[in-house]
Write an enzyme that holds these catalytic residues in place. Sequence first.
Site, PDB file in Angstrom:
ATOM      1  N   TYR A  12       0.818  -1.219   0.000  1.00 32.00           N
ATOM      2  CA  TYR A  12       0.000   0.000   0.000  1.00 32.00           C
ATOM      3  C   TYR A  12       0.862   1.285   0.000  1.00 32.00           C
ATOM      4  CZ  TYR A  12      -3.409   3.301   2.079  1.00 32.00           C
ATOM      5  OH  TYR A  12      -4.212   4.374   2.374  1.00 32.00           O
ATOM      6  N   ASP A  32      10.250  -7.387  -3.110  1.00 33.44           N
ATOM      7  CA  ASP A  32       8.999  -7.806  -2.457  1.00 33.44           C
ATOM      8  C   ASP A  32       8.828  -9.305  -2.656  1.00 33.44           C
ATOM      9  OD1 ASP A  32       6.239  -5.792  -1.856  1.00 33.44           O
ATOM     10  OD2 ASP A  32       6.069  -7.989  -1.795  1.00 33.44           O
ATOM     11  N   THR A  36       1.982 -10.354   0.703  1.00 34.05           N
ATOM     12  CA  THR A  36       0.763  -9.541   0.872  1.00 34.05           C
ATOM     13  C   THR A  36       0.700  -8.431  -0.181  1.00 34.05           C
ATOM     14  OG1 THR A  36       1.885  -8.061   2.426  1.00 34.05           O
ATOM     15  CG2 THR A  36       0.695  -9.918   3.378  1.00 34.05           C
ATOM     16  N   PHE A  73       9.253  -0.766   3.812  1.00 35.86           N
ATOM     17  CA  PHE A  73       7.817  -0.767   4.107  1.00 35.86           C
ATOM     18  C   PHE A  73       7.295  -2.153   4.463  1.00 35.86           C
ATOM     19  CE2 PHE A  73       8.670   2.592   1.061  1.00 35.86           C
ATOM     20  CZ  PHE A  73       7.965   3.662   1.556  1.00 35.86           C
ATOM     21  N   SER A 117       5.990   3.869  13.452  1.00 36.77           N
ATOM     22  CA  SER A 117       4.570   4.052  13.743  1.00 36.77           C
ATOM     23  C   SER A 117       4.391   4.818  15.045  1.00 36.77           C
ATOM     24  CB  SER A 117       3.918   2.668  13.890  1.00 36.77           C
ATOM     25  OG  SER A 117       2.650   2.781  14.494  1.00 36.77           O
ATOM     26  N   TYR A 141       2.816  -5.270  18.040  1.00 36.95           N
ATOM     27  CA  TYR A 141       3.158  -4.536  16.813  1.00 36.95           C
ATOM     28  C   TYR A 141       4.007  -3.307  17.148  1.00 36.95           C
ATOM     29  CZ  TYR A 141       2.597  -1.113  13.115  1.00 36.95           C
ATOM     30  OH  TYR A 141       2.847  -0.150  12.186  1.00 36.95           O
ATOM     31  N   LYS A 145       8.162  -2.119  16.358  1.00 32.27           N
ATOM     32  CA  LYS A 145       8.628  -0.847  15.771  1.00 32.27           C
ATOM     33  C   LYS A 145       9.614  -0.156  16.711  1.00 32.27           C
ATOM     34  CE  LYS A 145       6.346  -1.081  11.946  1.00 32.27           C
ATOM     35  NZ  LYS A 145       7.022  -1.135  10.646  1.00 32.27           N
ATOM     36  N   HIS A 189      -8.681  -2.473   8.601  1.00 27.02           N
ATOM     37  CA  HIS A 189      -8.635  -1.032   8.865  1.00 27.02           C
ATOM     38  C   HIS A 189     -10.000  -0.372   8.703  1.00 27.02           C
ATOM     39  CE1 HIS A 189      -4.144  -1.446   8.013  1.00 27.02           C
ATOM     40  NE2 HIS A 189      -4.279  -1.122   9.284  1.00 27.02           N
ATOM     41  N   GLY A 284      -5.133  -3.266  23.017  1.00 29.66           N
ATOM     42  CA  GLY A 284      -3.990  -2.517  22.473  1.00 29.66           C
ATOM     43  C   GLY A 284      -4.354  -1.260  21.720  1.00 29.66           C
ATOM     44  N   ASP A 285      -5.594  -0.771  21.883  1.00 32.34           N
ATOM     45  CA  ASP A 285      -6.019   0.471  21.212  1.00 32.34           C
ATOM     46  C   ASP A 285      -5.968   1.650  22.181  1.00 32.34           C
ATOM     47  OD1 ASP A 285      -6.577  -0.012  18.554  1.00 32.34           O
ATOM     48  OD2 ASP A 285      -8.711  -0.416  18.864  1.00 32.34           O
TER      49      ASP A 285
HETATM   50  N1  UDP Z   1     -12.059   0.333  14.418  1.00 35.49           N
HETATM   51  C1  UDP Z   1     -13.384   0.001  14.672  1.00 35.49           C
HETATM   52  N2  UDP Z   1     -13.958  -0.969  13.901  1.00 35.49           N
HETATM   53  C2  UDP Z   1     -13.295  -1.635  12.913  1.00 35.49           C
HETATM   54  C3  UDP Z   1     -11.944  -1.287  12.658  1.00 35.49           C
HETATM   55  C4  UDP Z   1     -11.370  -0.291  13.436  1.00 35.49           C
HETATM   56  O1  UDP Z   1     -14.021   0.559  15.568  1.00 35.49           O
HETATM   57  O2  UDP Z   1     -13.884  -2.517  12.273  1.00 35.49           O
HETATM   58  C5  UDP Z   1     -11.419   1.395  15.211  1.00 35.49           C
HETATM   59  C6  UDP Z   1     -10.184   0.936  15.981  1.00 35.49           C
HETATM   60  O3  UDP Z   1     -10.555   0.438  17.243  1.00 35.49           O
HETATM   61  C7  UDP Z   1      -9.377   2.234  16.074  1.00 35.49           C
HETATM   62  C8  UDP Z   1      -9.730   2.972  14.779  1.00 35.49           C
HETATM   63  O4  UDP Z   1     -10.941   2.372  14.312  1.00 35.49           O
HETATM   64  O5  UDP Z   1      -9.821   3.007  17.149  1.00 35.49           O
HETATM   65  C9  UDP Z   1      -8.671   2.814  13.700  1.00 35.49           C
HETATM   66  O6  UDP Z   1      -8.343   1.435  13.580  1.00 35.49           O
HETATM   67  P1  UDP Z   1      -7.517   0.848  12.364  1.00 35.49           P
HETATM   68  O7  UDP Z   1      -7.522  -0.645  12.531  1.00 35.49           O
HETATM   69  O8  UDP Z   1      -8.034   1.399  11.092  1.00 35.49           O
HETATM   70  O9  UDP Z   1      -6.058   1.423  12.539  1.00 35.49           O
HETATM   71  P2  UDP Z   1      -5.023   1.371  13.769  1.00 35.49           P
HETATM   72  O10 UDP Z   1      -5.346   2.565  14.619  1.00 35.49           O
HETATM   73  O11 UDP Z   1      -5.194   0.063  14.476  1.00 35.49           O
HETATM   74  O12 UDP Z   1      -3.707   1.488  13.090  1.00 35.49           O
END
Ligand code: UDP
Length: 323
Positions: A12, A32, A36, A73, A117, A141, A145, A189, A284-285
Amino acid sequence: MKRVLIVGGAGYIGSHTNKLLSGNGIKTVVFDNLSTGHRRLARWGEFFKGDLARPADLARCFKKYKISAVMHFSAFAFVGESFADPAKYYCNNVGNTLNLLNAMRAAGVAKFIFSSSCAVYGEPACLPMKENLPFNPVNPYGRTKKMVEDILADYSAAYGLKYAALRYYNAAGADPDGETGELHNPETHLIPLVLAAAAGRLKDIKVFGSDYKTPDGTCLRDYIHVTDLASAHLLALRYLEKGGSSGGFNLGNGKGYSVLQVIKTAEKVTGGKVKIVKAPRRAGDPAALVASSFLIKKKMGWKPRYAGLEEIVRTAWEWHKKN
Ligand code: UDP
């Protein structure tokens, strides 16, 4: 004639960077394994099929081409998967990166631009986030990094490696010309999933967590257009060529959007309706990740071209409709 080696250039962000470098008259070669990535996205410059896990592939590539600098990348980037299968993440994101750095040393290549990241910081103590925040990753993850950034600092001190670690926030959108875009399988995503839901190809969107300490209870993220990430790589290359000092640089737009705001924006752009299902928090969010990109603006003159969420989502939608 020297080339920039784009490791993961069939993916990407790598493919967008390859397009931008090539458009600026820079010769490239994509390395590459297509695990993926997509061969059809590596459409600029040369292509070398090889695997970072095999040092012999790297040695052949560095022998075949004269390489001036390397952009890397080629990492796995799904937070959830990094909990379920950490070995996959540590072996590729850390171990294979060491193979690459050691091949560079053997070939006498000293310039390196690394896809880092904001995940290296974990839950930030204050927003917007500057580079001097401590590294405190909250998922495997992010730990991969951080480990690579530690390795880069040590290689730089000991071997004279010149590097820029670009700490991406949330990469999104697609090439405005429609020549490349996001093609993950499976997709996890937010923006591509919301677009699939708006197009009726997904029945709903799970919103991971509605009880965060944010204005609407959902997570805030700083979405950055992939072409603006690509332009940062070109600037980082010029910066290192001019003798700029090594280090890490945040890359975001400085504005946080909630999950619900992203969904609303996608509904506006697509004219579709997205069904929302509340789901538990994802491990992990962090609640909110918003960049200060002051440093890269000051040191490299970086300026985003597609800073608005709506235009980011619109370019992603144009790509989504055709692919
Ligand atoms: N998210 C969500 N539902 C989904 C995918 C993502 O609510 O189906 C939320 C996720 O919890 C985060 C934000 O969207 O708060 C962005 O997540 P993404 O996976 O796109 O990117 P990341 O922040 O993990 O790199």
